[in-house]
Design an enzyme around this catalytic site. Structure first.
Site, short mmCIF file in Angstrom:
data_model
loop_
_atom_site.label_atom_id
_atom_site.label_comp_id
_atom_site.label_asym_id
_atom_site.label_seq_id
_atom_site.Cartn_x
_atom_site.Cartn_y
_atom_site.Cartn_z
N ASP A 96 46.60 38.43 39.03
CA ASP A 96 45.56 39.21 39.68
C ASP A 96 44.20 38.65 39.21
O ASP A 96 44.13 37.75 38.38
CB ASP A 96 45.74 40.70 39.36
C1 GLC Z 1 42.01 43.00 42.92
C2 GLC Z 1 43.28 43.78 43.07
C3 GLC Z 1 44.32 43.10 43.93
C4 GLC Z 1 43.63 42.26 44.99
C5 GLC Z 1 42.87 41.15 44.27
C6 GLC Z 1 42.15 40.21 45.25
O1 GLC Z 1 41.42 43.18 41.69
O2 GLC Z 1 43.90 44.28 41.90
O3 GLC Z 1 45.15 44.12 44.49
O4 GLC Z 1 44.58 41.73 45.89
O5 GLC Z 1 41.94 41.66 43.33
O6 GLC Z 1 41.13 40.86 45.91
#
Ligand code: GLC
Length: 725
Positions: A263
């Site tokens: 993430d």
């Molecule tokens: C965020 C989220 C994730 C998302 C990613 C990209 O922090 O936790 O669900 O897909 O960043 O935006």
């Protein structure tokens, strides 16, 4: 002679193998990096061969891809975006109900169709990959991201998430309209203590295998091509540092052949927030060793790993393995062939077209849950006369669309959605839907009355005056994007601002009171439950939400949604999910009823249904057999309607505690007034397995109770037992 990796007639693994031999170490590590456009493509594409950009603007996808195809090996970028309930970061795209809303349809076919449409709108705006679906189990409504989940039940999550992956990925990833799915956040992200986003989840390995891993196993079996690891730690180990999770379970035991994405800046957090490493260098190495293949938004990873390999601390084989997984998915997606070509044009008539809007309306209708309807106040007669529509969410498209649409932009680096009132032109609010629906005999007066956050009761008297003059009053309350989402956990689930004051003031008028909820999670609304004459839960119903609410209020559609997450009476009652473990002495708090305000699986209809004649194909079965359960369902009312028949099982006596009931099957059935149908649900006995104290998954011999009812709290549930030997 064409290089093998450029030959579309060769299989992806052969093309990958050939390409890998041609790549430098730096180019391979570049493929493992994913960044947003705050990182200069002249460096990251031209010099570092980056593998992916995320959340860029559609017009950038064309420009960036051209740059990538102009590099030495012409390896295409894969563009990812959070298209999690439609392609919501693209103005004019179709915004579907949130996952939590859509889960209340209990309709996997519908969810698959919605995902297919989303894939189409994503691919035609230059993206190839959505960071969706969310498989987190929504068991603590204090957590900010409940709206993104399919609710509290692992079985239903697995069914709906698999349907969503099928919708995104189609029959083949190389289909022109297929995109890569990315089930997330692996695993048990919603189980962090206190509902605190990305904190620690106190979950044992056995509980992971019993509750949290099964939905992900379902989507792996569906063939998803990527998985996103969670931010949080489980029993001391952050997911992106957990080689048991990413390598032993996901890649070895489950034979996952896609790639793992961290993430956002998750490698940094290992060092900066979870303090499991003293340096970012050590964090990068731990993340690589643990089995992360693509690293989101940690640019430092590139130089750190090059250095560590050149100094002989890390084996280049780890890079080859990660890069192989990424490239193979790019080949399977067709990015080296037709899909990589710059042919997309976001202004196709497809984006937000009428057919897509029709599906959005269908999804919204099936997502609505009727929670109360005293004296059959609903459906309203269209000649009812004067309608007062009140409340802060009655005419608020941003609140209605919810998280991961433009509301997100208000406090998040804007991408394609600098317009903070995006989707305004293609969103029908509740007020607009009601105005459109009533006929000339009726009139609609609107007074906002109060804000969601501001406690001032500035327009409450104006709202009361409107209610006094009206034949029915519809108050639209709930929450909004500042009370839902990442980093937005809540310690209270009560209505905020002056919403409660508005409701109580309107109640004194004695005008029949309908409450419509526009909210991202279950709220503690005991006063509404006691005092409203009717309650319609609409969640975040998407572009067509206003038309859907109006259609239900005026009886054009008979509501059939069923809650997929329990409503607590009070925050102190948490956890209140239905599949609780037994053993509570007294079974309740001394100061509050044990039962939730509204239970999992609950939802009313404008008609009524009677269940009878529960029949089991056998009462003694072996562990490899399949049980067939049938039950007669009759429409005993005077409206056509759809019922969602639910089958729960309880393992009467087990070597470890098992839930008092668990959903093991369900079936939607549509019935005309007076019509009766026999509904069949089959249950493989193997699905009654538990994970014993040694961590072994097995079906134990003994009695199991089969329960069929209209909800997890249905007092008329029909029950019979089977014996497994
Ligand atoms: C965020 C989220 C994730 C998302 C990613 C990209 O922090 O936790 O669900 O897909 O960043 O935006």
């Amino acid at each position: 002679m064409i290089e093998p990796y450029k030959d579309p007639s060769l299989p992806p693994h052969e093309r990958t193998k050939d390409l890998l031999t041609r790549m430098t170490l730096e180019e391979k590590i570049g493929q493992m990096c994913q960044l947003d456009l705050s990182h200069d493509p002249n460096i990251w594409i031209k010099k570092r061969n980056i593998g992916s950009y995320l959340n860029v603007k559609w017009k950038d996808t064309q420009r960036l891809q051209k740059m990538a195809l102009g590099t030495r090996l012409s390896i295409p970028l894969i563009f990812g975006i959070d298209a999690v309930h439609g392609h919501c970061f693209h103005d004019g795209a179709t915004v579907f109900p949130s996952q939590l809303a859509m889960s209340c349809s209990w309709n996997p076919e519908l969810v698959e169709e919605v995902a297919r449409i989303t894939a189409r709108e994503v691919i035609y705006t230059g993206f190839h990959w959505t960071f969706s679906p969310v498989l987190c189990i929504g068991r603590d409504p204090r957590w900010g991201r409940i709206n993104e989940t399919f609710g509290e039940d692992p079985f239903l999550i697995g069914v709906l998430a698999s349907a969503m992956v099928r919708g995104y990925q189609g029959n083949s990833l190389s289909d022109p309209e297929s995109i890569l799915a990315c089930p997330k956040h692996f695993v048990a992200y919603g189980e962090t203590v206190g509902g605190r986003d990305s904190a620690e989840a106190e979950v044992s390995m056995r509980k992971l295998r019993s509750i949290f891993l099964p939905p992900f196993k379902a989507v792996i079996d569906t063939g998803c091509g990527s998985i996103m690891a969670g931010y949080h730690s489980i029993d001391g180990t952050p997911c992106s540092a957990n080689s048991w999770l990413l390598r032993d379970v996901l890649k070895k035991e489950w034979k996952f052949n896609g790639f793992v994405l961290t993430d956002w800046a998750n490698v940094n957090w290992l060092h900066e927030l979870q303090f499991i490493t003293p340096t970012l260098e050590a964090a990068a190495e731990i993340a690589l060793l643990a089995g992360n293949d693509m690293i989101m938004s940690t640019p430092e990873f590139y130089n750190i790993i090059i250095k560590r390999i050149k100094e002989g601390h890390i084996n280049e084989k780890l890079i080859d393995e990660a890069c192989t997984r990424i490239l193979e998915v790019k080949f399977r997606l067709g990015l080296f062939d037709q899909k990589g070509v710059l042919s997309t044009n976001p202004n196709t008539e497809l984006i937000g077209c009428i057919l897509h809007k029709k599906k959005a309306l269908e999804a919204a209708l099936q997502s609505l849950v009727l929670l109360k309807n005293n004296n059959n106040l609903l459906p309203l007669n269209e000649n009812i006369g004067k309608i007062a529509v009140l409340g802060p969410n009655a005419d608020n498209s941003i609140a209605q669309l919810g998280d991961w649409s433009f509301g997100k932009v208000l406090n998040w680096p804007p991408q394609d959605c600098d317009v903070v009132d995006g989707h305004k032109d293609n969103t029908v609010t509740v007020l607009a839907g009601i105005k459109k629906r009533v006929n000339y005999q009726s009139s609609v007066v609107y007074v906002k009355g109060c804000d969601v956050l501001n406690p001032e009761d500035k327009d409450i008297q104006k709202a009361v005056n409107a209610a006094l003059e009206a034949d029915v009053v519809i108050v639209v309350v709930g929450d909004n994007y500042s009370l839902n989402g990442e980093h937005k956990d809540r310690a209270s689930l009560d209505l905020t601002g002056a919403q409660q004051k508005l409701l109580e003031a309107v109640k004194t008028t004695g005008t029949p009171l309908v409450v419509v909820l526009i909210n991202g999670k279950p709220l503690t609304i005991p006063w509404i439950a006691d005092n409203a004459d009717a309650i319609l839960e609409a969640w975040n119903p998407g572009n067509e939400g206003g038309n859907a609410v109006a259609a239900v209020l005026f009886g054009d559609f008979n509501p059939c949604g069923k809650l997929t997450m329990s409503f607590p009476r009070h925050i102190g009652q948490l956890p209140v999910y239905y599949n609780q473990m037994p053993g509570w002495h007294g079974g309740k708090y001394v100061d509050i009823d044990a039962a939730p305000l509204f239970p999992f699986g609950f939802g009313l209809s404008y008609t009524s249904f009677r269940y009878s004649n529960l029949h089991l194909s056998k009462t003694e079965l072996q562990k490899h057999e399949i049980l067939s359960v049938s039950i007669d369902v009759e429409n005993t009312g005077n409206h056509e309607g759809t019922e969602i028949v639910q089958l729960y099982v309880n393992d009467k006596y087990s070597s470890v505690t098992t839930p008092i009931k668990e959903l093991k099957g369900f079936k939607r059935v549509n019935l005309h007034p007076g019509e009766k149908k026999c509904v069949n649900i089959t249950i493989p006995i193997s699905t009654l397995a538990l994970v014993n104290s040694e961590g072994v998954e097995c079906v134990e011999t003994g009695e199991f109770e089969i329960m069929v009812g209209q909800s997890s709290g249905d007092p008329h549930t029909l029950k019979k037992s089977i014996f497994v030997y």
